[in-house]
Each structure stands twice: as structure tokens, then as C-alpha cells.
Design an enzyme around this catalytic site. Structure first.
Site, PDB file in Angstrom:
ATOM      1  N   ASP A  38      47.962 -34.250  32.234  1.00 50.44           N
ATOM      2  CA  ASP A  38      46.780 -34.095  33.090  1.00 50.44           C
ATOM      3  C   ASP A  38      46.817 -35.053  34.284  1.00 50.44           C
ATOM      4  O   ASP A  38      47.072 -36.245  34.129  1.00 50.44           O
ATOM      5  CB  ASP A  38      45.513 -34.337  32.262  1.00 50.44           C
ATOM      6  N   HIS A  39      46.561 -34.480  35.460  1.00 51.97           N
ATOM      7  CA  HIS A  39      46.533 -35.226  36.718  1.00 51.97           C
ATOM      8  C   HIS A  39      47.870 -35.922  36.998  1.00 51.97           C
ATOM      9  O   HIS A  39      47.905 -37.052  37.514  1.00 51.97           O
ATOM     10  CB  HIS A  39      45.356 -36.219  36.758  1.00 51.97           C
ATOM     11  N   HIS A  84      53.211 -29.483  40.737  1.00 48.55           N
ATOM     12  CA  HIS A  84      54.619 -29.292  40.423  1.00 48.55           C
ATOM     13  C   HIS A  84      55.339 -28.700  41.633  1.00 48.55           C
ATOM     14  O   HIS A  84      54.709 -28.255  42.597  1.00 48.55           O
ATOM     15  CB  HIS A  84      54.822 -28.410  39.184  1.00 48.55           C
ATOM     16  N   GLU A 125      48.826 -20.252  34.240  1.00 43.67           N
ATOM     17  CA  GLU A 125      49.010 -20.995  35.484  1.00 43.67           C
ATOM     18  C   GLU A 125      47.902 -20.611  36.469  1.00 43.67           C
ATOM     19  O   GLU A 125      47.426 -21.433  37.246  1.00 43.67           O
ATOM     20  CB  GLU A 125      50.380 -20.675  36.080  1.00 43.67           C
ATOM     21  N   HIS A 134      52.604 -28.497  44.844  1.00 45.07           N
ATOM     22  CA  HIS A 134      51.291 -27.835  44.915  1.00 45.07           C
ATOM     23  C   HIS A 134      50.688 -27.924  43.516  1.00 45.07           C
ATOM     24  O   HIS A 134      51.373 -28.293  42.559  1.00 45.07           O
ATOM     25  CB  HIS A 134      51.442 -26.380  45.354  1.00 45.07           C
ATOM     26  N   HIS A 162      47.923 -26.710  40.197  1.00 49.00           N
ATOM     27  CA  HIS A 162      47.266 -25.651  39.424  1.00 49.00           C
ATOM     28  C   HIS A 162      46.265 -26.287  38.472  1.00 49.00           C
ATOM     29  O   HIS A 162      46.457 -27.419  38.017  1.00 49.00           O
ATOM     30  CB  HIS A 162      48.271 -24.877  38.552  1.00 49.00           C
ATOM     31  N   CYS A 180      56.172 -21.800  46.183  1.00 51.44           N
ATOM     32  CA  CYS A 180      56.219 -22.738  45.054  1.00 51.44           C
ATOM     33  C   CYS A 180      57.344 -23.764  45.217  1.00 51.44           C
ATOM     34  O   CYS A 180      57.442 -24.701  44.426  1.00 51.44           O
ATOM     35  CB  CYS A 180      56.390 -21.987  43.735  1.00 51.44           C
TER      36      CYS A 180
HETATM   37 NI    NI Z   1      53.038 -23.287  40.939  1.00 54.05          NI
END
Ligand code: NI
Length: 282
Positions: free
Chosen positions: A215-216, A151, A266, A176, A178, A170
Site C-alpha cells: 500500500d502506497h 507501477h 487493477e 502511474h 491504481h 503503462c
Molecule cells: Ni497500470
């Protein structure tokens, strides 16, 4: 009012009565941090968290001695669970978990002076059931899930400089990632046969509605819900709530299940819980 929480770990092994070889009321010499009775062969491992509410004694500072909680569980609950598992109607796969929670709470009240407020049975590292003394006809079922996603935290109405100031790393233009963890809590009625929502039904629902969507993925680019919504952990929790809120009533054999909480981690250090009205970051 104080609340003491005590987790008791124990193992049950088929054909070996929990209290048979070692009197459960004795102080165990084995490793109670790991579990007592200890694992034998392919036994079953459980954790039971007992929360007792009351006032502390002014002299001792104790409200209740934790050894009293340990002894009550080992003396009254272990044998009960062994009997349930051993009985023809109590096959582990068909065990009426709601009724079992009610029975265990009732068994613990007399030896703990009717102070038990909440009982939580951890059946796996991610799945547990809680029964609260004030609502004995419902069980809170919690299960955890995980997904990986990228995100970027960015608000188009702010300048690039302001975005960097608010979101720091961020705000990295390429995003990036998580490894997110999600805990879904469903408050569900106990049906007339003593059963609660099968956790497999919740697994199926969350995987279909939430995990398959997120997901992904790159949340900003791939997920319509975040097309114009900054994918902060707070917003992710609220979006997941929205995906599930009107779906959980269909779970189980009787209507009336409600979504109680969605918590999203997160990182190990940062999570956000949403309960429909108010969000809090912990
Ligand atoms: Ni983040």
C-alpha cells in the site's frame, strides 16, 4: 446441466420475527430488489445467493422458477436465522457460521427438489461464505481488501520502442497509479463446534503480509518481489498468492485451511484470478 443463480435480500430485526407480521410465503408487495422483509430500525441486512443445478423443461425453458427459490428462502431460512439469533447459544458474535450454512442448505433442499448446488451468504459488501453441496464439511470464505500503488510496466530485455509498443501508456517512465482491489478466498474446514475461520484472522493476515507491503508504494522501486518482476496485474496476483499460500493453514481453530483464489482488480474493468496453477484474466 444448467445452473440458476438467485440472490435473495432480506433484513432481520431483533424482536420482529421475519415471518411474524407478514406471511413469508405471500408474494411481498414491498421492494424485494432492496430487501424483503424491509429494514426496520437498526436491523441486519443479508444477501443469500442460491445456485440450483439441473435441466430445463423443454416446454417452458424453466429449470426452476426463481419465485420458488425466493419463497423457499423466506419460508425456511428467515425463521431459522431469527431463532438462531434469538437463542442463548446463538449470540450473533459467536454464531457457528459453518453449522448455520449447513443447516440453511439442508433446509432449502426439500422445497427446491434437492437441486441446491451452492449457497453463498453475503454478510457484508466484501465478506461472504459459500457452502457447496458436494463438500459439506468445508466453507469458502471470501474477503476483499484494497491498496493504492504506483507501477511501471517495463521489460529491460526489450528496447524502449518495443516496451512502448507492448505496454503503451503503462510504460510511462515515471510510472502511474491504481487503486487495486484484492479478493482472497480461503477454503476452510468447519470445526467440531460448527465454526469457520474468523474473518478477523484473515483480515489480520492479509493486512500484515500483503497490504503493509504494497500500500502506497511504487511496486517496481519499493517492493523486493517486483525488483526483477514486471508488476502486471497477473504478477501481482501471483505474488500475493505466494505471500499467503503457506500462512492460511494457521487460521482458525483446526488445521486444514487452504488458499483457494487470489483475485486482483487493477480497474473496475480488469481483474486477474490466480488459483495456484493457472491464471486467467477477466
Ligand atoms: Ni497500470
Amino acid at each position: 446441466m444448467l445452473e440458476i443463480s438467485r440472490t435473495v435480500r432480506f433484513c432481520l430485526s431483533d424482536g420482529t420475527p421475519a415471518g411474524g407480521s407478514v406471511a413469508p410465503q405471500e408474494t411481498p408487495r414491498a421492494n424485494t430488489f432492496a430487501a424483503w422483509p424491509a429494514m426496520r430500525g437498526l436491523g441486519r441486512y443479508y444477501e443469500l445467493e442460491v445456485r440450483c443445478a439441473g435441466e430445463a423443461d423443454p416446454a417452458t425453458g424453466y429449470f426452476i422458477n426463481i419465485k420458488q427459490i425466493d419463497a423457499a428462502v423466506r419460508e425456511h431460512v428467515l425463521g431459522y436465522l431469527e431463532d438462531v439469533i434469538a437463542s442463548p447459544a446463538g449470540h450473533p458474535a459467536d454464531a457457528p457460521l459453518g453449522e448455520i450454512m449447513q443447516d440453511m442448505l439442508a433446509l432449502l433442499q426439500p422445497p427446491l427438489n434437492d437441486s441446491v448446488a451452492t449457497l453463498t451468504l453475503r454478510l457484508t459488501p466484501t465478506y461472504n461464505l459459500s457452502l457447496t453441496e458436494s463438500a459439506m464439511d468445508r466453507v469458502l470464505l471470501r474477503q476483499q481488501f484494497d491498496f493504492a500503488a504506483a507501477h511501471r510496466l517495463h521489460v529491460p530485455t526489450l528496447s524502449d520502442e518495443e516496451n512502448r509498443a507492448v505496454f503503451g501508456k503503462c510504460n510511462n517512465p515515471a510510472g502511474h497509479g491504481h487503486n487495486y482491489r484484492v479478493e482472497v478466498a480461503v477454503d476452510a474446514p468447519i470445526d467440531p463446534a460448527g465454526h469457520v475461520v474468523p474473518v478477523a484472522e484473515l483480515d489480520e493476515l492479509v493486512n500484515r503480509r500483503v497490504i503493509d507491503l504494497l500500500d502506497h508504494k511504487h511496486l517496481n522501486a519499493d517492493v523486493p518481489q517486483f525488483a526483477e518482476l514486471n508488476p502486471s496485474v497477473e504478477h501481482i496476483a501471483k505474488v500475493i498468492w505466494g505471500l499467503l499460500e503457506d500462512q492460511v493453514d494457521h487460521l482458525g481453530s483446526v488445521p486444514g485451511a487452504r488458499l483457494a483464489e487470489v483475485r486482483v482488480w487493477e480497474t473496475e474493468k480488469t481483474s486477474c484470478a490466480y488459483r495456484g496453477q493457472e491464471a486467467g484474466t477477466a
